[in-house]
Design an enzyme around this catalytic site. Structure first.
Site, PDB file in Angstrom:
ATOM      1  N   GLY A 181      -5.463 -11.234   0.937  1.00  0.00           N
ATOM      2  CA  GLY A 181      -4.693 -11.271   2.227  1.00  0.00           C
ATOM      3  C   GLY A 181      -4.855  -9.905   2.862  1.00  0.00           C
ATOM      4  O   GLY A 181      -5.412  -9.798   4.097  1.00  0.00           O
ATOM      5  N   PHE A 182      -4.183  -8.691   2.311  1.00  0.00           N
ATOM      6  CA  PHE A 182      -4.672  -7.336   2.854  1.00  0.00           C
ATOM      7  C   PHE A 182      -3.842  -7.074   4.411  1.00  0.00           C
ATOM      8  O   PHE A 182      -4.252  -6.208   5.032  1.00  0.00           O
ATOM      9  CB  PHE A 182      -5.934  -7.160   2.980  1.00  0.00           C
ATOM     10  CG  PHE A 182      -6.561  -7.427   1.767  1.00  0.00           C
ATOM     11  CD1 PHE A 182      -6.235  -6.705   0.501  1.00  0.00           C
ATOM     12  CD2 PHE A 182      -7.451  -8.498   1.617  1.00  0.00           C
ATOM     13  CE1 PHE A 182      -6.956  -7.042  -0.748  1.00  0.00           C
ATOM     14  CE2 PHE A 182      -8.212  -8.897   0.308  1.00  0.00           C
ATOM     15  CZ  PHE A 182      -7.841  -8.117  -0.800  1.00  0.00           C
ATOM     16  N   ARG A 241       8.363   3.778 -11.528  1.00  0.00           N
ATOM     17  CA  ARG A 241       8.010   3.069 -12.678  1.00  0.00           C
ATOM     18  C   ARG A 241       6.957   2.054 -12.569  1.00  0.00           C
ATOM     19  O   ARG A 241       7.034   1.152 -11.463  1.00  0.00           O
ATOM     20  CB  ARG A 241       9.240   2.352 -13.309  1.00  0.00           C
ATOM     21  CG  ARG A 241       9.805   3.221 -14.436  1.00  0.00           C
ATOM     22  CD  ARG A 241       9.085   3.022 -15.672  1.00  0.00           C
ATOM     23  NE  ARG A 241       9.490   4.267 -16.568  1.00  0.00           N
ATOM     24  CZ  ARG A 241      10.285   4.182 -17.544  1.00  0.00           C
ATOM     25  NH1 ARG A 241      10.832   2.984 -17.723  1.00  0.00           N
ATOM     26  NH2 ARG A 241      10.537   5.026 -18.481  1.00  0.00           N
ATOM     27  N   ILE A 242       5.881   1.943 -13.390  1.00  0.00           N
ATOM     28  CA  ILE A 242       5.002   0.861 -13.137  1.00  0.00           C
ATOM     29  C   ILE A 242       5.527  -0.201 -14.017  1.00  0.00           C
ATOM     30  O   ILE A 242       5.939  -0.185 -15.170  1.00  0.00           O
ATOM     31  CB  ILE A 242       3.608   1.549 -13.718  1.00  0.00           C
ATOM     32  CG1 ILE A 242       3.190   2.433 -12.726  1.00  0.00           C
ATOM     33  CG2 ILE A 242       2.521   0.273 -13.807  1.00  0.00           C
ATOM     34  CD1 ILE A 242       2.891   2.169 -11.428  1.00  0.00           C
ATOM     35  N   ASN A 281       3.807  -3.447 -14.603  1.00  0.00           N
ATOM     36  CA  ASN A 281       2.813  -4.252 -15.503  1.00  0.00           C
ATOM     37  C   ASN A 281       1.295  -3.363 -15.234  1.00  0.00           C
ATOM     38  O   ASN A 281       0.853  -3.094 -14.248  1.00  0.00           O
ATOM     39  CB  ASN A 281       2.600  -5.600 -14.906  1.00  0.00           C
ATOM     40  CG  ASN A 281       1.583  -6.410 -15.625  1.00  0.00           C
ATOM     41  OD1 ASN A 281       0.333  -5.711 -15.898  1.00  0.00           O
ATOM     42  ND2 ASN A 281       1.764  -7.473 -15.997  1.00  0.00           N
ATOM     43  N   LYS A 332      -1.549  -3.656 -16.386  1.00  0.00           N
ATOM     44  CA  LYS A 332      -2.606  -4.330 -15.998  1.00  0.00           C
ATOM     45  C   LYS A 332      -2.720  -4.731 -14.677  1.00  0.00           C
ATOM     46  O   LYS A 332      -3.806  -4.531 -13.764  1.00  0.00           O
ATOM     47  CB  LYS A 332      -2.599  -5.759 -16.964  1.00  0.00           C
ATOM     48  CG  LYS A 332      -4.054  -6.247 -16.908  1.00  0.00           C
ATOM     49  CD  LYS A 332      -4.196  -7.552 -17.534  1.00  0.00           C
ATOM     50  CE  LYS A 332      -4.709  -7.324 -19.192  1.00  0.00           C
ATOM     51  NZ  LYS A 332      -4.996  -8.671 -19.834  1.00  0.00           N
ATOM     52  N   GLY A 386       6.549   0.567  -4.204  1.00  0.00           N
ATOM     53  CA  GLY A 386       5.231  -0.128  -3.758  1.00  0.00           C
ATOM     54  C   GLY A 386       4.201   0.256  -4.112  1.00  0.00           C
ATOM     55  O   GLY A 386       3.826   1.674  -4.235  1.00  0.00           O
ATOM     56  N   GLY A 429       0.860  -1.587  -3.696  1.00  0.00           N
ATOM     57  CA  GLY A 429       0.115  -2.630  -2.826  1.00  0.00           C
ATOM     58  C   GLY A 429      -1.100  -1.973  -1.990  1.00  0.00           C
ATOM     59  O   GLY A 429      -2.228  -2.450  -1.929  1.00  0.00           O
ATOM     60  N   GLU A 430      -0.572  -0.837  -1.318  1.00  0.00           N
ATOM     61  CA  GLU A 430      -1.351  -0.452  -0.279  1.00  0.00           C
ATOM     62  C   GLU A 430      -1.797   0.935  -0.366  1.00  0.00           C
ATOM     63  O   GLU A 430      -2.667   1.512   0.210  1.00  0.00           O
ATOM     64  CB  GLU A 430      -0.619  -0.551   1.328  1.00  0.00           C
ATOM     65  CG  GLU A 430      -0.545  -2.007   1.266  1.00  0.00           C
ATOM     66  CD  GLU A 430       0.512  -2.461   2.511  1.00  0.00           C
ATOM     67  OE1 GLU A 430       0.091  -2.581   3.754  1.00  0.00           O
ATOM     68  OE2 GLU A 430       1.760  -2.183   2.294  1.00  0.00           O
TER      69      GLU A 430
HETATM   70 MO1  MOS Z   1      -0.182  -5.321   4.272  1.00  0.00          MO
HETATM   71  S1  MOS Z   1      -1.324  -4.712   5.567  1.00  0.00           S
HETATM   72  O1  MOS Z   1       1.458  -5.211   4.889  1.00  0.00           O
HETATM   73  O2  MOS Z   1      -0.614  -7.031   3.777  1.00  0.00           O
END
Ligand code: MOS
Length: 770
Positions: free
Chosen positions: A274-275, A661-662, A664, A666, A734, A736-737
């Site tokens: 998605g991104f 904290r991480i 997971n 993997k 977070g 993800g980014e």
């Molecule tokens: Mo992200 S750019 O909030 O999918």
């Protein structure tokens, strides 16, 4: 207070009852930070086996009787009117059921835009879609072909003849700068920051750098192009979509078609990347309109070319960064100004100027960004919006300053690392940026770097090392809800309209629910990706994990209350209050006396119940009112540059992350590495080629738009501090980014170290190095 905080405070009253006391500002940390069994482990993705076997059904694979396939005809001018539309040949072509244009399309309202205060919408622009003859960008859909096969639709699309009355279009960045506008706010922050007399301090400082950095347009290229399978049944709209916002998409489509919210059902259990791009764009809306018009189900699968024409990209940026320091390297002034493109109809902010507000304890700041309004497709969000291009400018400038001072770049960051928010003075919830630097420096062997550029050689290759900081803010979305159902066997089933686009959402929340409820992993299931499930906001802003975690935690509290009520007096737990019990061994037990325990199955069995369901909700993220909350990273790169061809070969990338904290190891490693590979693409190859004469994107295939392929990607090491954040659910922020941020700067800085050449314009192609 920022506007985000204002917006949140405004909404607090409605949700205050759902905020677990432990996360109120100043509250006590989540107990699960230290009581982890499944969390922190290396659980493989629960969706993995289905994906490997081909059993996971993506949006374009949902079987349906009587399907029609859609193909789009795109405008070839940027601005003007359709003067003549000849669809006769297309209509007569084999297999064609319908050609939809503005002349026969159903009436539709404009898409409600996505926003931090409008989590039930998903639109990326606010233009009418196929409602009139107006052309507003080069690539806008002017006709939709519906045919029995995709090939027939594609063929018929070539037969549509359009004549335009073209108008002068604004498509040139340089020309647009002259009439750029300056928004009040960027995302939800006040745009202009003028603190501590920065311009004077800059003028008077002993040591300074002042340069302009540019980044190009970039387009999304997820492995799964956008797709939807759409059907109307008895006045209700059903959309099998590839989206990172099922509720937002359902809410928006309801408004667009004038339906009740419950009359749109969006399902999206799997998303192939998605991104930021997988929101609501024109294709779902046009697909739904066409399905309505034909009375048949419609499948829309965007070609790469259609994707580049219909799904926005990351704006190009031009950023001036000026840094001033005293002789010891203490920052006196940080100036960051610049331009991006944001058409007036575009929703997405590219907040590059937010980057430099949190990282370094400069004495003063002068920050503002401007937008150029062009006749182009709306922008999209793209992994690490703001910080991804922002860190390129700020972190290259820091490297330039270190060089000017004759100082090690890590030392310069150590001297200036902020111990509190440098603008608001708020304390960090947790921050160990320099520990990340220490970890990363040790891993890459930073001591092998020569301070003087161009000193390491291996034949034609010049070898260098660079580093840069990455950063991304923490947030948590209010209103994200989960339902926990305990069944008669005492197993737990977690459900929420959350999203899986490759990051491991269900996997990690299953670990979380297991630990939260005192169950082994194999007694917990997690269901996501459907708008009929309890509301969840978008998978975006690196917020989904924390939002779901808060909701599961809130639900578990309610579950304990309900179970105690159900348990009654004929239980080992009799007489205990909900606060005196905890989840353990598939049931509840006394905190004081662990021998007093009753299982879920026993409690439900005695009550004659087959199941017990509760819904919990992530309340307003009050923690960000009091604390500065950012993930940070230290990115390191070792690379070589050919002194014959200018070619760059990256030998190693190391990312050391401080994200709480991480949960997971993997899935987190995959997230970080994937982000860093996107950063690598940004650094070396990615560039949307926009023909500024016509506003037409030229690079609409993977042959023209270069994402990193396997051989471009070096060994990547990822490390993390794993220090819990006491102000977040599970101690995690977070992830993800942030992986994308800082990477391009680390590479550019390594190129400078290798060659002595400072390239301030991405991508770092070889023509800039010869
Ligand atoms: Mo992200 S750019 O909030 O999918």
């Amino acid at each position: 207070m920022t506007r985000l905080q204002n917006a949140i405070v405004g909404g607090v009253r409605a949700v205050l009852g759902h905020v677990p006391a432990s996360w109120l500002p100043g509250g006590t940390p989540d107990p699960l930070i230290d009581k982890r069994v499944a969390l922190g482990g290396q659980q493989s993705r629960v969706d993995g086996p289905d994906k490997v076997r081909g059993a996971a059904r993506f949006a374009a694979e949902v079987p349906m009787e009587g399907l029609l396939y859609a193909a789009f005809v795109h405008s070839t001018i940027a601005r003007g009117k359709i003067a003549e539309l000849d669809i006769s040949a297309a209509q007569a072509a084999p297999g064609v059921a319908l050609v939809m244009t503005y002349q026969n399309a159903p009436r539709m309202s404009v898409p409600p835009p996505i926003g931090m205060t409008n989590l039930k919408a998903a639109g990326n622009h606010t233009l009418p879609i196929m409602q009139d003859a107006e052309i507003r960008w080069n690539g806008q859909v002017v006709a939709v072909i519906l045919a029995e096969t995709r090939e027939q639709a594609d063929h018929a699309a070539t037969l549509v003849r359009v004549r335009y009355d073209a108008m002068a279009a604004r498509t040139r960045f340089e020309e647009g700068k002259a009439s750029a506008y300056t928004p009040e706010s960027i995302l939800v922050e006040r745009n202009r920051l003028d603190k501590g007399d920065a311009r004077r301090k800059f003028a008077e400082a002993a040591c300074k750098v002042d340069a302009v950095y540019t980044t190009p347009w970039e387009n999304h290229n997820p492995i799964e192009p956008h797709a939807a399978t759409i059907v109307w049944r008895e006045g209700k709209l059903i959309v099998h979509d590839a989206t990172q916002m099922v509720h937002g998409t359902a809410g928006s489509l309801a408004k667009i078609f004038g339906l009740k919210a419950g009359d749109v059902h969006v399902s999206s259990p799997y998303v192939g990347g998605g991104f930021g791009a997988k929101g609501l764009w024109d294709h779902q809306i046009l697909g739904a309109a066409a399905a309505k018009l034909t009375g048949r189900p419609v499948r829309v699968t965007l070609s790469r070319a259609s994707m580049h024409r219909l799904v926005g990209g990351r704006t190009q940026t031009e950023q001036r960064v000026a840094l001033a320091a005293d002789a010891d390297g203490k920052l006196k002034a940080l100036l960051h100004q610049g331009y991006g493109v944001k058409p007036q109809h575009s929703v997405c902010d590219e907040g590059f100027s937010l980057t430099g507000r949190s990282l370094y304890a400069s004495e003063s700041f002068d920050i503002v960004q401007h937008y150029v309004d062009l006749d182009l497709l709306a922008n999209s969000f793209m992994r690490g919006p703001g910080e991804t291009p922002g860190t390129f400018a700020i972190e290259c400038a820091m490297d330039e300053l270190a060089h000017a001072l004759g100082m090690d770049p890590i030392e310069l960051r150590r001297i200036n690392a902020a111990s509190r928010d440098p603008v608001s003075g708020a304390p960090h919830s947790q921050n160990a940026m320099m520990e990340a630097y220490d970890l990363g420096a040790a891993r890459i062997g930073w001591d092998r770097r020569t301070a003087e550029p161009g000193m390491r050689r291996d034949g034609e290759w010049l070898i260098g090392m660079g580093c840069a900081t990455g950063t991304f803010p923490f947030t948590r979305m209010p209103g994200t809800s989960v339902r926990i159902t305990i069944d008669a066997a005492g197993d737990a089933h977690v459900a929420s309209a959350a999203h899986e686009m490759g990051m491991g959402t269900a996997t990690v929340q299953r670990q979380h629910a297991a630990d939260r409820l005192g169950l082994p992993l194999d007694r917990v299931t997690v269901t996501i990706g459907d708008s009929s499930l309890p509301f969840a906001s978008f998978a975006g802003g690196s917020s989904q994990t924390a939002s779901l975690a808060a909701a599961i935690s809130a639900a578990s509290g309610k579950l304990a209350v309900q179970l105690m009520r159900m348990a009654g007096n004929d239980t080992p737990l009799a007489g205990l209050k909900p606060g005196e019990v905890e989840f353990a061994d598939g049931g509840l037990r006394s905190v004081e006396d662990p021998a007093r325990h009753e299982s879920f199955a026993s409690i439900l069995g005695r009550a004659g119940r087959h199941e017990l369901s509760v819904v919990g909700e992530s309340g307003a993220p009050l923690e960000i009112l009091k604390y500065a909350m950012h993930s940070t990273s230290a990115i390191f790169c070792e690379l070589r540059v050919s002194n014959v061809t200018g070619e760059i070969r990256v030998d190693r990338l190391v990312g050391a992350f401080d994200c709480g904290r991480i949960l997971n190891a993997k899935t987190a490693a995959s997230q970080f590495k994937g982000g860093m590979i996107m950063g690598l693409g940004m650094a070396l190859t990615e560039e949307t080629l926009l023909d500024e004469r016509t506003g037409r994107i030229m690079s609409t295939s993977l042959a023209d738009y270069h994402v990193p392929v396997h051989l471009d990607v070096p060994d990547i090491d990822v490390l993390w501090t794993d220090i819990p954040d006491p102000r977040t659910p599970l101690g995690a922020r977070g992830i993800g980014e942030i992986g994308t941020t800082g990477v391009a700067a680390a590479l550019a800085n390594a190129v400078f170290n290798a060659t002595g050449k400072r390239v301030r314009d991405l991508p770092l192609t070889l023509d800039k190095l010869i």
